[in-house]
Enzyme design. Structure first.
Site, PDB file in Angstrom:
ATOM      1  N   LEU A 145       0.800  -1.225   0.000  1.00 49.63           N
ATOM      2  CA  LEU A 145       0.000   0.000   0.000  1.00 49.63           C
ATOM      3  C   LEU A 145       0.835   1.278   0.000  1.00 49.63           C
ATOM      4  O   LEU A 145       0.303   2.373   0.168  1.00 49.63           O
ATOM      5  CB  LEU A 145      -0.977  -0.008   1.186  1.00 49.63           C
ATOM      6  CG  LEU A 145      -1.941  -1.189   1.200  1.00 49.63           C
ATOM      7  CD1 LEU A 145      -2.861  -1.117   2.406  1.00 49.63           C
ATOM      8  CD2 LEU A 145      -2.747  -1.280  -0.082  1.00 49.63           C
ATOM      9  N   CYS A 146       2.145   1.153  -0.194  1.00 50.46           N
ATOM     10  CA  CYS A 146       3.017   2.337  -0.272  1.00 50.46           C
ATOM     11  C   CYS A 146       2.877   3.010  -1.634  1.00 50.46           C
ATOM     12  O   CYS A 146       2.751   2.341  -2.659  1.00 50.46           O
ATOM     13  CB  CYS A 146       4.478   1.943  -0.082  1.00 50.46           C
ATOM     14  SG  CYS A 146       4.945   1.736   1.618  1.00 50.46           S
ATOM     15  N   HIS A 147       2.953   4.325  -1.613  1.00 46.65           N
ATOM     16  CA  HIS A 147       2.920   5.093  -2.855  1.00 46.65           C
ATOM     17  C   HIS A 147       4.308   5.103  -3.487  1.00 46.65           C
ATOM     18  O   HIS A 147       5.303   5.214  -2.768  1.00 46.65           O
ATOM     19  CB  HIS A 147       2.515   6.547  -2.573  1.00 46.65           C
ATOM     20  CG  HIS A 147       1.122   6.684  -2.077  1.00 46.65           C
ATOM     21  ND1 HIS A 147       0.786   6.534  -0.758  1.00 46.65           N
ATOM     22  CD2 HIS A 147      -0.031   6.954  -2.737  1.00 46.65           C
ATOM     23  CE1 HIS A 147      -0.511   6.701  -0.618  1.00 46.65           C
ATOM     24  NE2 HIS A 147      -1.038   6.959  -1.797  1.00 46.65           N
ATOM     25  N   MET A 186       8.888   4.606   5.178  1.00 48.61           N
ATOM     26  CA  MET A 186       9.012   3.230   4.692  1.00 48.61           C
ATOM     27  C   MET A 186      10.237   3.058   3.797  1.00 48.61           C
ATOM     28  O   MET A 186      10.878   2.007   3.800  1.00 48.61           O
ATOM     29  CB  MET A 186       7.747   2.788   3.960  1.00 48.61           C
ATOM     30  CG  MET A 186       6.528   2.666   4.869  1.00 48.61           C
ATOM     31  SD  MET A 186       6.806   1.668   6.357  1.00 48.61           S
ATOM     32  CE  MET A 186       7.210   0.091   5.646  1.00 48.61           C
ATOM     33  N   GLU A 187      10.577   4.100   3.044  1.00 50.08           N
ATOM     34  CA  GLU A 187      11.767   4.033   2.189  1.00 50.08           C
ATOM     35  C   GLU A 187      13.035   3.945   3.040  1.00 50.08           C
ATOM     36  O   GLU A 187      13.935   3.149   2.741  1.00 50.08           O
ATOM     37  CB  GLU A 187      11.806   5.235   1.246  1.00 50.08           C
ATOM     38  CG  GLU A 187      10.808   5.165   0.113  1.00 50.08           C
ATOM     39  CD  GLU A 187       9.338   5.349   0.524  1.00 50.08           C
ATOM     40  OE1 GLU A 187       8.453   5.059  -0.298  1.00 50.08           O
ATOM     41  OE2 GLU A 187       9.071   5.796   1.661  1.00 50.08           O
ATOM     42  N   ASP A 201      23.779 -11.753   3.835  1.00 53.83           N
ATOM     43  CA  ASP A 201      24.000 -12.593   2.656  1.00 53.83           C
ATOM     44  C   ASP A 201      25.482 -12.716   2.327  1.00 53.83           C
ATOM     45  O   ASP A 201      25.963 -13.797   1.997  1.00 53.83           O
ATOM     46  CB  ASP A 201      23.240 -12.016   1.455  1.00 53.83           C
ATOM     47  CG  ASP A 201      23.464 -12.841   0.195  1.00 53.83           C
ATOM     48  OD1 ASP A 201      23.253 -14.070   0.243  1.00 53.83           O
ATOM     49  OD2 ASP A 201      23.862 -12.258  -0.830  1.00 53.83           O
TER      50      ASP A 201
END
Length: 158
Positions: free
Chosen positions: A73-75, A109-110, A124
């Protein structure tokens, strides 16, 4: 109770309409820490895959740019700046990310995605040396701009 913005009247998830919001400068900073055993930490410079810290920095930048593809739901945002500091400390690797945009919605969020993917990238690149590495303390440090105003975490990392 405050109305949940990510649900429509029927209770189904939706992307919030931000078209009526003003464009403002918005920033966010996030944190992640990888606890790494001393023996594995000493081997970090000899990594045959390359420099894990620089690869993690680039991975974090790339991830921030793709956040809307990963979080449903992030733009999608036009980011004006993304950066990461990836540093070795006595007990592991600390990651600090920052993201900036001029837009109608924030970049928390970014910044969090950048820190998280950078941490996963370090894991990793070191998993052949030590699979017991722990990714810890992923959190928002601060954000500025927007209707909700500024936020600063009261207590940052150690």
């Amino acid at each position: 109770m405050k109305k949940l913005s990510h649900y429509n009247k029927a209770g189904s998830p939706r992307m919030v309409d931000v078209s009526a919001k003003a464009e403002t400068r918005r920033t966010a900073r996030a944190h992640a820490f990888l606890r790494i055993a001393p023996g594995a930490l000493r081997k970090l410079p000899e990594n045959p895959k390359g420099n894990p810290l620089e690869i993690a920095r680039i991975a974090g930048i790339a991830a921030a740019k793709r956040t809307s593809e990963l979080i449903p739901l992030c733009h999608p945002l036009m980011l004006t700046h993304v950066d990461l500091e990836v540093t070795v400390e006595k007990k592991g690797v600390r990651i600090l990310s920052s993201a900036t945009t001029t837009g109608q919605t924030g970049v928390e969020m970014e910044a969090l995605t950048a820190a998280s993917v950078a941490a996963l990238t370090v894991y990793d690149m070191l998993k052949a040396i030590d699979k017991s590495i722990e990714i810890q303390d992923v959190y928002l440090l601060e954000k500025t701009g927007g209707k909700s105003g500024d936020f600063r975490r009261k207590r940052n990392h150690d």
